[in-house]
Design a protein around this motif. Sequence first.
Motif, PDB file in Angstrom:
ATOM      1  N   UNK A  52       0.833  -1.203   0.000  1.00 19.42           N
ATOM      2  CA  UNK A  52       0.000   0.000   0.000  1.00 19.42           C
ATOM      3  C   UNK A  52       0.869   1.255   0.000  1.00 19.42           C
ATOM      4  N   UNK A  53       1.880   1.269   0.827  1.00 19.71           N
ATOM      5  CA  UNK A  53       2.778   2.423   0.894  1.00 19.71           C
ATOM      6  C   UNK A  53       3.472   2.640  -0.451  1.00 19.71           C
ATOM      7  N   UNK A  54       3.978   1.577  -1.035  1.00 19.78           N
ATOM      8  CA  UNK A  54       4.703   1.673  -2.306  1.00 19.78           C
ATOM      9  C   UNK A  54       3.814   2.167  -3.436  1.00 19.78           C
ATOM     10  N   UNK A  55       2.634   1.592  -3.589  1.00 22.01           N
ATOM     11  CA  UNK A  55       1.752   1.980  -4.692  1.00 22.01           C
ATOM     12  C   UNK A  55       1.276   3.428  -4.527  1.00 22.01           C
ATOM     13  N   UNK A  56       1.120   3.888  -3.299  1.00 16.33           N
ATOM     14  CA  UNK A  56       0.717   5.273  -3.073  1.00 16.33           C
ATOM     15  C   UNK A  56       1.866   6.248  -3.333  1.00 16.33           C
ATOM     16  N   UNK A  57       3.071   5.878  -2.988  1.00 18.93           N
ATOM     17  CA  UNK A  57       4.232   6.717  -3.305  1.00 18.93           C
ATOM     18  C   UNK A  57       4.396   6.823  -4.824  1.00 18.93           C
ATOM     19  N   UNK A  58       4.228   5.711  -5.516  1.00 17.00           N
ATOM     20  CA  UNK A  58       4.331   5.720  -6.981  1.00 17.00           C
ATOM     21  C   UNK A  58       3.264   6.635  -7.578  1.00 17.00           C
ATOM     22  N   UNK A  59       2.030   6.535  -7.084  1.00 20.67           N
ATOM     23  CA  UNK A  59       0.954   7.396  -7.580  1.00 20.67           C
ATOM     24  C   UNK A  59       1.252   8.868  -7.351  1.00 20.67           C
ATOM     25  N   UNK A  92      -5.024   7.044  -2.513  1.00 18.80           N
ATOM     26  CA  UNK A  92      -4.630   8.077  -1.547  1.00 18.80           C
ATOM     27  C   UNK A  92      -3.426   8.861  -2.086  1.00 18.80           C
ATOM     28  N   UNK A  93      -2.445   8.186  -2.634  1.00 16.31           N
ATOM     29  CA  UNK A  93      -1.278   8.853  -3.192  1.00 16.31           C
ATOM     30  C   UNK A  93      -1.637   9.744  -4.366  1.00 16.31           C
ATOM     31  N   UNK A  94      -2.532   9.281  -5.205  1.00 17.71           N
ATOM     32  CA  UNK A  94      -2.971  10.080  -6.346  1.00 17.71           C
ATOM     33  C   UNK A  94      -3.741  11.301  -5.860  1.00 17.71           C
ATOM     34  N   UNK A  95      -4.592  11.115  -4.872  1.00 19.56           N
ATOM     35  CA  UNK A  95      -5.343  12.252  -4.324  1.00 19.56           C
ATOM     36  C   UNK A  95      -4.397  13.277  -3.691  1.00 19.56           C
ATOM     37  N   UNK A  96      -3.429  12.791  -2.951  1.00 22.40           N
ATOM     38  CA  UNK A  96      -2.451  13.705  -2.345  1.00 22.40           C
ATOM     39  C   UNK A  96      -1.666  14.443  -3.421  1.00 22.40           C
ATOM     40  N   UNK A  97      -1.332  13.755  -4.506  1.00 15.54           N
ATOM     41  CA  UNK A  97      -0.648  14.387  -5.624  1.00 15.54           C
ATOM     42  C   UNK A  97      -1.516  15.430  -6.303  1.00 15.54           C
ATOM     43  N   UNK A  98      -2.807  15.140  -6.422  1.00 13.50           N
ATOM     44  CA  UNK A  98      -3.737  16.115  -6.996  1.00 13.50           C
ATOM     45  C   UNK A  98      -3.712  17.399  -6.185  1.00 13.50           C
ATOM     46  N   UNK A  99      -3.771  17.258  -4.890  1.00 13.10           N
ATOM     47  CA  UNK A  99      -3.812  18.424  -4.002  1.00 13.10           C
ATOM     48  C   UNK A  99      -2.462  19.138  -3.941  1.00 13.10           C
ATOM     49  N   UNK A 100      -1.388  18.383  -3.805  1.00  8.76           N
ATOM     50  CA  UNK A 100      -0.061  18.979  -3.642  1.00  8.76           C
ATOM     51  C   UNK A 100       0.390  19.727  -4.898  1.00  8.76           C
ATOM     52  N   UNK A 101       0.081  19.171  -6.068  1.00  5.87           N
ATOM     53  CA  UNK A 101       0.573  19.751  -7.316  1.00  5.87           C
ATOM     54  C   UNK A 101      -0.516  20.461  -8.114  1.00  5.87           C
ATOM     55  N   UNK A 102      -1.714  20.531  -7.540  1.00  6.00           N
ATOM     56  CA  UNK A 102      -2.875  21.121  -8.224  1.00  6.00           C
ATOM     57  C   UNK A 102      -2.990  20.568  -9.647  1.00  6.00           C
ATOM     58  N   UNK A 103      -3.048  19.254  -9.706  1.00  7.29           N
ATOM     59  CA  UNK A 103      -3.063  18.553 -10.991  1.00  7.29           C
ATOM     60  C   UNK A 103      -4.317  17.697 -11.089  1.00  7.29           C
ATOM     61  N   UNK A 104      -4.975  17.750 -12.222  1.00  7.62           N
ATOM     62  CA  UNK A 104      -6.208  16.998 -12.504  1.00  7.62           C
ATOM     63  C   UNK A 104      -7.368  17.478 -11.631  1.00  7.62           C
ATOM     64  N   UNK A 105      -7.257  18.660 -11.071  1.00  5.07           N
ATOM     65  CA  UNK A 105      -8.288  19.158 -10.153  1.00  5.07           C
ATOM     66  C   UNK A 105      -9.494  19.741 -10.873  1.00  5.07           C
ATOM     67  N   UNK A 106      -9.428  19.860 -12.189  1.00  5.98           N
ATOM     68  CA  UNK A 106     -10.587  20.336 -12.948  1.00  5.98           C
ATOM     69  C   UNK A 106     -11.303  19.205 -13.658  1.00  5.98           C
ATOM     70  N   UNK A 107     -10.778  17.996 -13.490  1.00  2.77           N
ATOM     71  CA  UNK A 107     -11.408  16.818 -14.091  1.00  2.77           C
ATOM     72  C   UNK A 107     -12.428  16.253 -13.108  1.00  2.77           C
ATOM     73  N   UNK A 108     -13.690  16.357 -13.457  1.00  4.62           N
ATOM     74  CA  UNK A 108     -14.762  15.880 -12.568  1.00  4.62           C
ATOM     75  C   UNK A 108     -14.564  14.405 -12.227  1.00  4.62           C
ATOM     76  N   UNK A 109     -14.117  13.623 -13.201  1.00  5.16           N
ATOM     77  CA  UNK A 109     -13.935  12.196 -12.933  1.00  5.16           C
ATOM     78  C   UNK A 109     -12.898  11.957 -11.840  1.00  5.16           C
ATOM     79  N   UNK A 110     -11.864  12.779 -11.782  1.00  4.00           N
ATOM     80  CA  UNK A 110     -10.851  12.645 -10.738  1.00  4.00           C
ATOM     81  C   UNK A 110     -11.352  13.220  -9.410  1.00  4.00           C
ATOM     82  N   UNK A 111     -12.046  14.344  -9.475  1.00  2.00           N
ATOM     83  CA  UNK A 111     -12.551  14.986  -8.250  1.00  2.00           C
ATOM     84  C   UNK A 111     -13.503  14.060  -7.496  1.00  2.00           C
ATOM     85  N   UNK A 112     -14.327  13.331  -8.240  1.00  5.67           N
ATOM     86  CA  UNK A 112     -15.305  12.428  -7.615  1.00  5.67           C
ATOM     87  C   UNK A 112     -14.758  11.006  -7.506  1.00  5.67           C
ATOM     88  N   UNK A 113     -14.145  10.530  -8.577  1.00  7.01           N
ATOM     89  CA  UNK A 113     -13.729   9.133  -8.652  1.00  7.01           C
ATOM     90  C   UNK A 113     -12.626   8.737  -7.698  1.00  7.01           C
TER      91      UNK A 113
END
Length: 92
Positions: free
Chosen positions: A11-18, A51-72
Amino acid sequence: MEDVTMLLPYIITVNIIGFIMMRIDKQKAIKGKFRIPERTFWLLAILGGAIGIYMGMKAFRHKTKHTSFIIGVPVLIVINLVLFAYITFFLS
């Protein structure tokens, strides 16, 4: 029990990769370079890296306008947590 003890490092590894991949894709977007396909992020999220992808979205403000990512991604976080809890508590 041994299988469950391998779950946490996975879990830790896959989240760091994301998280790292979100950073890389953001940098590629800024530079106008070839991007990481969205399906790659979805696959990582499904495999436990939401969780890693979500943290990356927030930290880098990336994919934050994609509704599918915001909800999915938050939905996948809940699904991941439920599955991990089930595996940890009911299959050990």
